[in-house]
Design a protein around this motif. Structure first.
Motif, mmCIF file in Angstrom:
data_model
loop_
_atom_site.group_PDB
_atom_site.id
_atom_site.type_symbol
_atom_site.label_atom_id
_atom_site.label_comp_id
_atom_site.label_asym_id
_atom_site.label_seq_id
_atom_site.Cartn_x
_atom_site.Cartn_y
_atom_site.Cartn_z
ATOM 1 N N VAL A 157 38.239 2.183 0.378
ATOM 2 C CA VAL A 157 38.395 2.094 1.835
ATOM 3 C C VAL A 157 39.070 3.346 2.372
ATOM 4 C CG1 VAL A 157 39.474 0.794 3.704
ATOM 5 C CG2 VAL A 157 38.423 -0.419 1.796
ATOM 6 N N ASN A 158 40.029 3.862 1.616
ATOM 7 C CA ASN A 158 40.705 5.090 2.057
ATOM 8 C C ASN A 158 39.719 6.244 2.175
ATOM 9 O OD1 ASN A 158 43.313 4.069 2.346
ATOM 10 N ND2 ASN A 158 43.776 4.323 0.161
ATOM 11 N N SER A 159 38.744 6.270 1.262
ATOM 12 C CA SER A 159 37.719 7.319 1.311
ATOM 13 C C SER A 159 36.901 7.196 2.589
ATOM 14 C CB SER A 159 36.825 7.213 0.081
ATOM 15 O OG SER A 159 35.773 8.150 0.151
ATOM 16 N N MET A 160 36.559 5.951 2.977
ATOM 17 C CA MET A 160 35.806 5.743 4.223
ATOM 18 C C MET A 160 36.632 6.181 5.424
ATOM 19 S SD MET A 160 34.145 1.981 3.590
ATOM 20 C CE MET A 160 33.352 1.547 2.046
ATOM 21 N N VAL A 161 37.914 5.879 5.391
ATOM 22 C CA VAL A 161 38.784 6.229 6.522
ATOM 23 C C VAL A 161 38.923 7.733 6.640
ATOM 24 C CG1 VAL A 161 41.149 6.072 7.415
ATOM 25 C CG2 VAL A 161 40.053 4.053 6.422
ATOM 26 N N SER A 162 39.048 8.402 5.502
ATOM 27 C CA SER A 162 39.252 9.854 5.527
ATOM 28 C C SER A 162 38.040 10.583 6.102
ATOM 29 C CB SER A 162 39.561 10.370 4.121
ATOM 30 O OG SER A 162 38.414 10.237 3.287
ATOM 31 N N GLN A 163 36.894 9.984 5.967
ATOM 32 C CA GLN A 163 35.669 10.602 6.483
ATOM 33 C C GLN A 163 35.278 10.061 7.857
ATOM 34 O OE1 GLN A 163 34.137 13.183 5.225
ATOM 35 N NE2 GLN A 163 35.550 13.239 3.467
ATOM 36 N N ASP A 164 36.143 9.255 8.460
ATOM 37 C CA ASP A 164 35.854 8.671 9.784
ATOM 38 C C ASP A 164 34.525 7.935 9.801
ATOM 39 O OD1 ASP A 164 38.194 9.525 10.931
ATOM 40 O OD2 ASP A 164 37.354 11.448 11.565
ATOM 41 N N ASP A 165 34.241 7.247 8.708
ATOM 42 C CA ASP A 165 32.960 6.522 8.589
ATOM 43 C C ASP A 165 33.154 5.088 9.065
ATOM 44 O OD1 ASP A 165 30.461 5.643 8.020
ATOM 45 O OD2 ASP A 165 30.377 6.508 5.999
ATOM 46 N N ASP A 166 33.214 4.925 10.409
ATOM 47 C CA ASP A 166 33.511 3.605 10.970
ATOM 48 C C ASP A 166 32.367 2.617 10.729
ATOM 49 O OD1 ASP A 166 35.456 2.052 12.583
ATOM 50 O OD2 ASP A 166 33.711 1.820 13.903
ATOM 51 N N ARG A 167 31.133 3.125 10.724
ATOM 52 C CA ARG A 167 29.999 2.219 10.477
ATOM 53 C C ARG A 167 30.078 1.610 9.072
ATOM 54 N NH1 ARG A 167 23.777 4.056 11.159
ATOM 55 N NH2 ARG A 167 23.880 2.903 13.102
ATOM 56 N N GLN A 168 30.427 2.436 8.102
ATOM 57 C CA GLN A 168 30.539 1.920 6.736
ATOM 58 C C GLN A 168 31.697 0.931 6.630
ATOM 59 O OE1 GLN A 168 30.445 5.025 3.858
ATOM 60 N NE2 GLN A 168 30.234 3.645 2.112
ATOM 61 N N LEU A 169 32.782 1.220 7.331
ATOM 62 C CA LEU A 169 33.906 0.280 7.352
ATOM 63 C C LEU A 169 33.499 -1.057 7.968
ATOM 64 C CD1 LEU A 169 36.825 2.664 8.427
ATOM 65 C CD2 LEU A 169 36.715 1.360 6.291
ATOM 66 N N GLN A 170 32.747 -0.970 9.067
ATOM 67 C CA GLN A 170 32.295 -2.186 9.740
ATOM 68 C C GLN A 170 31.372 -3.005 8.830
ATOM 69 O OE1 GLN A 170 30.282 -1.392 13.409
ATOM 70 N NE2 GLN A 170 29.971 -3.543 13.916
ATOM 71 N N ASN A 171 30.461 -2.320 8.149
ATOM 72 C CA ASN A 171 29.561 -3.020 7.228
ATOM 73 C C ASN A 171 30.323 -3.682 6.088
ATOM 74 O OD1 ASN A 171 27.369 -2.205 8.735
ATOM 75 N ND2 ASN A 171 26.891 -0.442 7.435
ATOM 76 N N GLU A 172 31.345 -2.967 5.578
ATOM 77 C CA GLU A 172 32.143 -3.517 4.474
ATOM 78 C C GLU A 172 32.909 -4.759 4.929
ATOM 79 O OE1 GLU A 172 33.466 -3.552 0.503
ATOM 80 O OE2 GLU A 172 31.922 -2.360 1.490
ATOM 81 N N GLN A 173 33.453 -4.704 6.159
ATOM 82 C CA GLN A 173 34.189 -5.860 6.680
ATOM 83 C C GLN A 173 33.261 -7.057 6.876
ATOM 84 O OE1 GLN A 173 36.536 -5.061 10.165
ATOM 85 N NE2 GLN A 173 36.963 -7.228 10.569
#
Length: 717
Positions: free
Chosen positions: A614-630
């Motif tokens: 998750v930290n990797s997603m945050v560091s890259q500002d990948d909000d779509r991937q974060l949303q999909n993961e949630q």
């Protein structure tokens, strides 16, 4: 004594009836088919199947007469067209005169069992092929298939080639006249026409050779069989011993079997004449019962073998194969084996008839079952043809629309060719309808693109104007306005339609070069402005190497602390250039290897890996991937909760069963396992939810310039 000498093994009285019925059936079939190229073996089975076999074997093939390859154009005066065609083909010395054509309809063989009957020529929509491809298709047919089997597809190829050639001739003439030429001087040489004429001449010569050889062979066989009949007649009148005569008879019969096919119109007369004299011989043979009985015994044994073979053949799964072999058995019964004693004649004939009838019945049942399928296929193909007409009617006058229509028609064509066979009497109808429909569609398509030439030249001028704009601003220092302008130019380029093919690649390369020049400058500037990201990349590269070389002490707590420190240090470094973001994946892979070496609690290891992911997603500002993961975690929580509820509900059925029951214990164990999983999913969900909440205030984004025109545009080259 017995008088049984009929080919079926019955007495004279039965022979007369059978032969008259068979002759009647053949004559009737010949009257219907007239110039058929094949003949049936007169069947000995006095059943309705006999007529079916004869009719099938005497079906009349396509007998469209050969026509000249050159078809005068309807658009030009006749005298002018003749002159043009003669000039364009004057160097084709290999053309074969129609006067030397062999009429294959007049050459009919008595042999209906042809080894080429099983060869199927694949159906091809020749209207889709160009003239060179049509010539290639003709050469392939002549090379790969028997010449007597390819008349219909060759005619199709010839007609399609003529249509295309006349269209080309018309176009060339219009261009010649448009340039100020005089119709009298028009002359067009076509290498494609010459190549086709040469290929067609090879086909015609090969076909003539085949039918000439067939005609000579049939006539030669007729002479041989006539001579054998004369030898038979002489046997009855000779004064030689019965033993010597009998050996001569066997020799004549052996040579008769090997004599080959004869002209069809002579078959019945020759066949009946031969067996008449065989009959006379056996009538005379009663003077020596020993030879007669020996011959009857031998014939009985041979016919019993054929009956056994026929009975075994009824078990053959391939009914068509069984039916073809049955025809060969009937030929052997009739042509190769003589009569049997009168007292067993009826019995053995009935056995043979019954065994044969089983195969006939199976074939009828198989054909009846297939007929329904064929009718359904016919309906499907008619519907598909209608769909092609509908696509043509609904096609809008744009390149995109016609491309989509062509794609749809191609899909329909693919389905048409895999739809399966149709009833035999509908095959030519549906195939002709399909070809006409495809020809109409292709004509409409070609007419559209022929009218697009002017539009393509207009599009060329529009694209040249955009190239001029791109080249004018490729060195601009006003990046803000120039970037917007260059993006607009790219968008406008995509909206412009096709240009002439010979200019397409040229203008595209000019445009691409100008755009790439500008965006390469812009990206270089961005790289300069983002030196901080480059520094971050260098730091992460060093840290990655250090993590890869991290040596574990074996102390669980110490090793976990060391790994977590590396993760914390990695998170603190910050973003790297977009093109180099794959370094995060490399770091995660190294961490997975370290965790694998540790004797960690499964849940603890899973949470650490998840947090790093998750930290990797945050560091890259990948909000779509974060949303999909949630969303995925939320779904897993619901699924596991539902499974637990179902298991607990199932326990209600065991309320009167002791807890020590193995089944109850298994359910409790399963519930505990699912609850453990649920706790892990919930922890992951809470963690990612909190991280997303912390990102509510979006960080300012630096707009990324396109890396190249290849990524900004759809490739047109």
């Amino acid at each position: 004594m017995s008088e049984e000498i009929s080919p079926s093994g019955n007495q004279n009285d039965k022979k007369t009836t059978d032969n008259s019925e068979i002759t009647s059936e053949i004559n009737q079939a010949e009257t219907t088919a007239q110039n058929s190229t094949s003949d049936s073996i007169p069947s000995e089975i006095d059943t309705p199947e006999t007529s079916a076999v004869v009719e099938k074997a005497t079906e009349k093939p396509n007998t469209t007469p050969e026509t000249s390859i050159e078809t005068p154009s309807k658009e030009v005066k006749t005298t002018e067209v003749v002159t043009m065609v003669e000039k364009s083909d004057s160097d084709t010395s290999s053309d074969v005169s129609e006067e030397n054509e062999v009429d294959e309809e007049e050459i009919e063989t008595s042999d209906d069992i042809n080894e080429t009957d099983e060869i199927e020529i694949p159906e091809v929509d020749y209207s889709e092929l160009s003239m060179p491809n049509l010539t290639e298709a003709l050469n392939n047919l002549v090379t790969k298939y028997p010449v007597q089997k390819i008349k219909d597809p060759v005619d199709e190829i010839k007609n399609e080639f003529n249509n295309q050639f006349q269209e080309l001739l018309k176009t060339k003439k219009e261009e010649f006249l448009a340039e100020g030429g005089n119709i009298i001087d028009f002359h067009y040489e076509s290498s494609e026409k010459k190549a086709f004429n040469e290929a067609f001449s090879i086909y015609r010569a090969k076909k003539n050779a085949y039918y000439n050889n067939l005609k000579k062979s049939l006539e030669s066989n007729l002479v041989t069989r006539t001579a054998l009949i004369e030898e038979l007649k002489a046997l009855v009148e000779t004064d030689e011993s019965v033993n010597k005569n009998y050996k001569k008879l066997k020799d004549i019969q052996e040579r008769w079997r090997d004599a080959g096919a004869i002209p069809r119109d002579k078959y019945n007369t020759v066949w009946n004449n031969y067996h008449h004299h065989v009959d006379n011989y056996y009538n005379a043979l009663h003077l020596d019962n020993e030879f007669r009985e020996l011959d009857f015994k031998h014939n009985l044994e041979e016919k019993q073998k054929l009956i056994k073979h026929t009975e075994e053949l009824a078990e053959e799964s391939d009914i068509n194969k069984a039916f073809r072999e049955l025809q060969l058995i009937h030929r052997k019964w009739k042509e190769e084996i003589g009569p049997v004693a009168r007292e067993v004649s009826d019995e053995i004939w009935e056995k043979f008839s019954a065994a044969s009838r089983v195969i006939h019945d199976k074939k009828e049942q198989a054909e009846a079952a297939l007929e329904d399928t064929f009718k359904a296929n016919y309906s499907i193909k008619k519907e598909l043809i209608g769909l092609i007409d509908k696509v043509k009617a609904e096609a809008k006058p744009t390149h995109k629309a016609w491309q989509e229509s062509m794609k749809q028609v191609q899909e329909i064509r693919d389905i048409f060719f895999t739809a399966g066979r149709v009833p035999r009497d509908k095959n030519k109808e549906i195939w002709a309808s399909f070809k006409d429909t495809m020809r109409n569609f292709n004509k409409a398509k070609n007419d559209f693109y022929k009218n697009q030439k002017n539009q393509q030249f207009e599009n060329l001028e529009k694209k040249r104007a955009l190239i001029a704009i791109a080249e004018e601003h490729k060195d601009s220092e006003d990046y803000k306005s120039a970037t917007q302008l260059m993006k607009k130019v790219q968008a406008d380029w995509r909206k412009i339609g096709h240009v002439p093919r010979n200019e397409s690649d040229k203008v595209w390369k000019q445009f691409k070069k100008a755009c790439n020049h500008y965006f390469d400058r812009l990206n270089a500037l961005k790289d300069e402005e983002n030196k901080e990201e480059v520094v971050n990349l260098e730091q992460k590269t060093v840290l990655l190497d250090a993590t890869e070389n991290l040596e574990l002490t074996g102390d669980h707590k110490v090793d976990i602390t060391a790994i977590k420190e590396k993760i914390t240090e990695w998170k603190s470094i910050g973003r790297v250039p977009f093109k180099k973001k794959s370094i995060d994946q490399k770091f995660n892979k190294v961490l997975d290897g370290l965790f694998g070496k540790l004797d960690l609690d499964k849940k603890e290891a899973e949470l650490i890996k998840f947090e790093n992911k998750v930290n990797s997603m945050v560091s890259q500002d990948d909000d779509r991937q974060l949303q999909n993961e949630q969303f995925f975690l939320s779904k897993k929580v619901d699924e596991v909760q539902a499974e637990i509820s179902q298991l607990e509900n199932n326990l209600g059925f065991f309320r009167h069963v002791d807890d020590d029951n193995p089944l109850v214990k298994d359910v409790h164990k399963n519930i505990a396992k699912h609850k453990e999983q649920l706790a892990l999913w919930k922890q992951k969900y809470s963690k990612i939810k909190a991280m997303r909440a912390a990102k509510d205030a979006p960080q300012p984004e630096i707009q990324e310039a396109p890396k190249s025109t290849d990524e900004a545009l759809d490739t047109e080259a």
